[in-house]
Design a protein around this motif. Structure first.
Motif, mmCIF file in Angstrom:
data_model
loop_
_atom_site.group_PDB
_atom_site.id
_atom_site.type_symbol
_atom_site.label_atom_id
_atom_site.label_comp_id
_atom_site.label_asym_id
_atom_site.label_seq_id
_atom_site.Cartn_x
_atom_site.Cartn_y
_atom_site.Cartn_z
ATOM 1 N N UNK A 162 0.636 -1.381 -0.192
ATOM 2 C CA UNK A 162 -0.222 -0.086 -0.209
ATOM 3 C C UNK A 162 0.569 1.138 -0.375
ATOM 4 N N UNK A 163 1.281 2.159 -0.951
ATOM 5 C CA UNK A 163 2.142 3.151 -0.863
ATOM 6 C C UNK A 163 1.183 4.643 0.097
ATOM 7 N N UNK A 164 1.180 4.995 0.660
ATOM 8 C CA UNK A 164 0.782 5.744 1.447
ATOM 9 C C UNK A 164 1.359 7.201 1.444
ATOM 10 N N UNK A 165 2.585 7.286 0.555
ATOM 11 C CA UNK A 165 3.319 8.666 0.758
ATOM 12 C C UNK A 165 3.475 8.942 -0.712
ATOM 13 N N UNK A 166 3.033 9.765 -1.287
ATOM 14 C CA UNK A 166 3.441 10.175 -2.726
ATOM 15 C C UNK A 166 3.281 9.400 -3.762
ATOM 16 N N UNK A 167 4.500 9.150 -4.396
ATOM 17 C CA UNK A 167 4.670 8.155 -5.494
ATOM 18 C C UNK A 167 5.553 7.429 -6.033
ATOM 19 N N UNK A 168 6.336 7.511 -4.152
ATOM 20 C CA UNK A 168 6.997 6.918 -4.156
ATOM 21 C C UNK A 168 7.471 5.956 -4.163
ATOM 22 N N UNK A 169 6.876 5.057 -4.317
ATOM 23 C CA UNK A 169 6.275 3.536 -4.833
ATOM 24 C C UNK A 169 6.259 3.242 -6.606
ATOM 25 N N UNK A 170 5.653 3.436 -6.277
ATOM 26 C CA UNK A 170 5.191 3.623 -7.846
ATOM 27 C C UNK A 170 6.614 3.893 -8.889
ATOM 28 N N UNK A 171 7.564 3.519 -8.420
ATOM 29 C CA UNK A 171 8.889 3.438 -9.932
ATOM 30 C C UNK A 171 10.337 2.004 -8.991
ATOM 31 N N UNK A 172 9.034 1.213 -8.421
ATOM 32 C CA UNK A 172 10.171 -0.354 -7.624
ATOM 33 C C UNK A 172 10.885 -0.592 -9.026
ATOM 34 N N UNK A 173 10.238 -0.952 -10.497
ATOM 35 C CA UNK A 173 10.632 -1.067 -11.290
ATOM 36 C C UNK A 173 12.098 -0.691 -12.278
ATOM 37 N N UNK A 174 11.871 0.434 -11.791
ATOM 38 C CA UNK A 174 12.791 1.405 -12.518
ATOM 39 C C UNK A 174 14.121 1.746 -11.383
ATOM 40 N N UNK A 175 15.420 1.461 -12.607
ATOM 41 C CA UNK A 175 16.891 0.906 -11.408
ATOM 42 C C UNK A 175 16.439 2.931 -10.639
ATOM 43 N N UNK A 176 17.762 2.429 -9.834
ATOM 44 C CA UNK A 176 18.355 3.739 -8.975
ATOM 45 C C UNK A 176 19.600 4.337 -9.276
ATOM 46 N N UNK A 177 19.380 5.747 -10.424
ATOM 47 C CA UNK A 177 20.182 6.315 -10.814
ATOM 48 C C UNK A 177 21.758 6.358 -9.298
ATOM 49 N N UNK A 178 20.789 6.828 -8.112
ATOM 50 C CA UNK A 178 21.964 6.450 -7.633
ATOM 51 C C UNK A 178 22.328 6.096 -6.784
ATOM 52 N N UNK A 179 22.765 4.877 -6.912
ATOM 53 C CA UNK A 179 23.102 3.229 -6.379
ATOM 54 C C UNK A 179 24.755 3.476 -7.131
ATOM 55 N N UNK A 180 26.229 3.409 -6.307
ATOM 56 C CA UNK A 180 27.177 3.853 -6.694
ATOM 57 C C UNK A 180 27.758 2.503 -6.994
ATOM 58 N N UNK A 181 29.084 2.352 -7.165
ATOM 59 C CA UNK A 181 29.956 1.266 -7.266
ATOM 60 C C UNK A 181 29.927 -0.043 -5.508
ATOM 61 N N UNK A 182 30.062 0.797 -4.259
ATOM 62 C CA UNK A 182 30.145 0.389 -3.473
ATOM 63 C C UNK A 182 28.840 -0.168 -3.088
ATOM 64 N N UNK A 183 28.077 0.587 -3.187
ATOM 65 C CA UNK A 183 26.366 -0.086 -3.130
ATOM 66 C C UNK A 183 26.032 -1.445 -3.856
ATOM 67 N N UNK A 184 26.633 -1.491 -5.238
ATOM 68 C CA UNK A 184 26.601 -3.005 -6.098
ATOM 69 C C UNK A 184 27.002 -3.948 -5.042
ATOM 70 N N UNK A 185 28.553 -3.605 -4.626
ATOM 71 C CA UNK A 185 29.331 -4.473 -3.644
ATOM 72 C C UNK A 185 29.006 -4.740 -3.039
ATOM 73 N N UNK B 263 16.487 0.320 -6.636
ATOM 74 C CA UNK B 263 15.175 0.374 -7.686
ATOM 75 C C UNK B 263 14.865 2.000 -6.677
ATOM 76 N N UNK B 264 14.117 2.708 -7.614
ATOM 77 C CA UNK B 264 13.955 4.069 -7.002
ATOM 78 C C UNK B 264 12.202 4.405 -5.809
ATOM 79 N N UNK B 265 13.055 5.085 -5.464
ATOM 80 C CA UNK B 265 11.977 5.061 -4.304
ATOM 81 C C UNK B 265 11.029 7.085 -5.128
ATOM 82 N N UNK B 266 11.348 7.058 -5.626
ATOM 83 C CA UNK B 266 10.819 8.026 -6.230
ATOM 84 C C UNK B 266 11.093 8.423 -7.708
ATOM 85 N N UNK B 267 10.342 9.598 -8.277
ATOM 86 C CA UNK B 267 10.507 9.642 -10.014
ATOM 87 C C UNK B 267 12.142 10.228 -9.771
ATOM 88 N N UNK B 268 12.976 11.137 -9.347
ATOM 89 C CA UNK B 268 14.115 12.207 -9.135
ATOM 90 C C UNK B 268 15.253 11.043 -9.271
#
Length: 585
Positions: A194-217, A564-569
């Motif tokens: 259940x998405x209760x705040x903004x449209x935060x969870x409407x991008x779960x199927x999109x990769x997160x642009x902020x994930x860096x090499x440390x996060x991938x590791x 996964x992206x948690x918001x459109x940005x």
């Protein structure tokens, strides 16, 4: 083996806790895991090994008597020695011989295999589900059998909004459930969010642009792919504007959900419009009575006489809407067609209070089959509450189009995200209650054999400690009987002290992010040792404290940035040649 110190001889060493003198040049921190081995007094039993977690560390000058002696010591005017000690809470004894460790016994840092023994990973075997990283960089696991309903079920997450990252950690747990080898029934596992705040969870199927090499590791260390959710359906309430029924969110491929009037009556959804049924002693009884009369009005779905919808037809009432305007078919002439929720409310009011054209109140009498001999004050209180709901739910309950209710168990997608953030509080209660009851009911009937994980934030709104409501009853049912049916609740709230205690108490896995100082002292957090309750007040974002049944101490852990992206940005734009080619075409 890495020796870090010895069992202290100047303080008591007990069977369940002891102190360690840390060697010069070495260090111990809170949450470090250690072990000590010493010979059993009975030579035939070999040695005893103690595993434990550091829950307190101290330093002090030995030889100093006064507070100001520290200044003299720093100027080498007072002979002192620096004492560095750590308190260890025992987590496991092998074999189970409750003997105090010998002072002077060597203490080693637990790593890899010995760390696994300290945290009972050997008992989890193939049921190890990764839930984060420990302070030393090792993977933290829970026993999946305490989450999937076999030995236990449900997760409860508490923390201050915006800092505790409750929703991010809930989706991280889901990612692990869908990707980890611990879940051997991935194909039969679904999630309802259940998405209760903004449209935060409407991008779960999109990769997160902020994930860096440390996060991938970090994801590689956890044994999980650093990717977005692969199978997601997005549902949102319809817009209130006339015309085509469109989802009221920015994502164009989201589907609108709503119920038609026949579904509303046949499925008995009326009670979910009343969140204060305990306010009057007879109100709950009247709600049940009217719900049953509405169910009888539309009849059974398999009955030839049952109404097919989406509208309702009645023959004992006439509205201001004329027959010609209502487009009543020939075989329904002489009957009233109810096409809106507002009309249905007026019809219920007519059945309870009688016609408005009556000369005086004495002649205004409702249908005794509907009123159930309730006093007029109770009937009027019911009608007032029902009238107030029209503006909140009339776009969700309608008679102009066949209903498209959310169906997470029948969806092709593995994850269903249901948006409720733009709805009023009453409409949110209605949507959450209606969907959960259908999911729970279908599981009771055996219509779906797999497991369903339900993610619901703001649990204190839907299941408050005080008061009664139908949705609270559903959540209690899920908490108490859900795990045996394969319905697992991942609930989150800012304050567990405001949630029904039986729901929090039935959660096998409890997670805490940053807490308010006053909240941290509430009885609901007494399962945390004092040092953990103190730290919960200053936890940074991305750090959680997790308690599970199989490990006797909580674990402080971190989890990587969601892949996964948690918001459109945060959406990572697809600039592949294939994507660009489609755009050009």
């Amino acid at each position: 083996m890495s020796q870090v110190g010895m069992v202290l001889g100047s303080r008591e060493a007990k069977a369940l806790d002891f102190w360690v003198a840390v060697e010069e040049g070495r260090y111990l921190r809170l949450d470090d895991l250690v072990y000590v081995e010493f010979p059993h007094p009975d030579p035939r039993k070999g040695s005893v090994r103690y595993y434990g977690m550091v829950d307190q560390v101290i330093k002090l000058y030995e030889g100093a008597q006064f507070d100001t002696d520290v200044f003299l010591a720093r100027r080498d005017l007072l002979p002192v020695s620096l004492s560095y000690a750590a308190h260890v809470q025992v987590t496991r004894i092998m074999p189970e011989e409750y003997l105090p460790p010998d002072p002077g016994a060597a203490v080693y840092l637990a790593q890899e295999e010995t760390l696994g023994l300290a945290l009972y990973y050997d008992r989890m075997q193939e049921q190890k589900l990764p839930v984060g990283l420990l302070k030393n960089g090792e993977v933290a696991y829970i026993n999946f059998e305490f989450l999937n309903g076999f030995k236990g079920g449900h997760v409860n997450i508490s923390g201050v909004s915006g800092v505790a990252a409750k929703t991010s950690y809930a989706t991280f747990l889901l990612h692990g459930i869908f990707q980890s080898s611990a879940n051997r029934q991935k194909a039969n596992t679904k999630a309802l969010i259940f998405n209760v705040k903004g449209e935060d969870l409407f991008y779960l199927d999109k990769d997160n642009s902020g994930l860096n090499d440390e996060g991938r590791a970090a994801y590689q260390k956890l044994g999980l792919p650093a990717q977005a959710f692969q199978s997601v359906a997005f549902l949102a309430p319809p817009r209130k504007t006339p015309g085509d029924i469109l989802a009221d969110v920015g994502r164009p491929d989201a589907s609108a959900y709503y119920w038609d009037l026949v579904q509303f009556c046949r499925e008995g959804l009326l009670p979910f419009l009343f969140t204060d049924r305990g306010a009057m002693s007879n109100l709950g009884f009247l709600i049940d009575q009217v719900t049953e009369r509405l169910r009888r009005l539309v009849g059974d779905e398999n009955d030839k006489q049952g109404q097919r919808g989406p509208h309702i037809v009645v023959d004992d009432w006439s509205d201001e809407l004329s027959t010609s305007e209502a487009h009543v078919p020939f075989d329904e002439l002489g009957r009233q067609k109810i096409v809106t929720f507002a009309q249905l409310v007026r019809y219920i009011e007519f059945k309870l209070l009688g016609p408005e054209s009556a000369d005086d109140e004495e002649k205004q009498k409702g249908d005794p089959r509907w009123t159930a001999r309730q006093a007029r004050g109770t009937l009027e209180a019911f009608v007032r509450r029902l009238r107030a709901s029209i503006g909140n739910v009339e776009h969700l309950v309608r008679g102009d189009k066949p209903g498209k209710r959310p169906n997470p168990l029948g969806s092709q997608a593995q994850v269903s995200v249901v948006d409720i953030h733009q709805l009023s509080a009453q409409a949110q209660m209605f949507v959450v209650g209606s969907i959960l009851r259908e999911v729970f009911g279908r599981k009771e009937k055996g219509d779906y054999a797999g497991r369903v994980f339900v993610v619901l934030d703001e649990l204190n709104k839907y299941a408050p400690r005080d008061g009664e409501s139908p949705i609270k009853d559903i959540l209690l049912d899920i908490a108490e009987r859900g795990r045996s049916l394969g319905v697992i609740l991942i609930g989150a709230q800012q304050t567990a002290s405001e949630v029904e205690s039986r729901i929090v108490g039935n959660a096998a896995i409890r997670v805490v992010g940053r807490l308010d100082a006053a909240e941290a002292e509430r009885p609901e957090y007494r399962y945390l040792p004092p040092s953990f309750r103190q730290r919960a007040v200053i936890l940074p974002q991305g750090t959680m404290i997790l308690h599970q049944p199989e490990v006797p101490v909580p674990l402080a852990l971190t989890f990587p940035l969601p892949a996964w992206a948690m918001k459109k940005d945060e959406v990572q734009e697809d600039v592949s040649a294939e994507k660009l080619s489609r755009l050009i075409d």
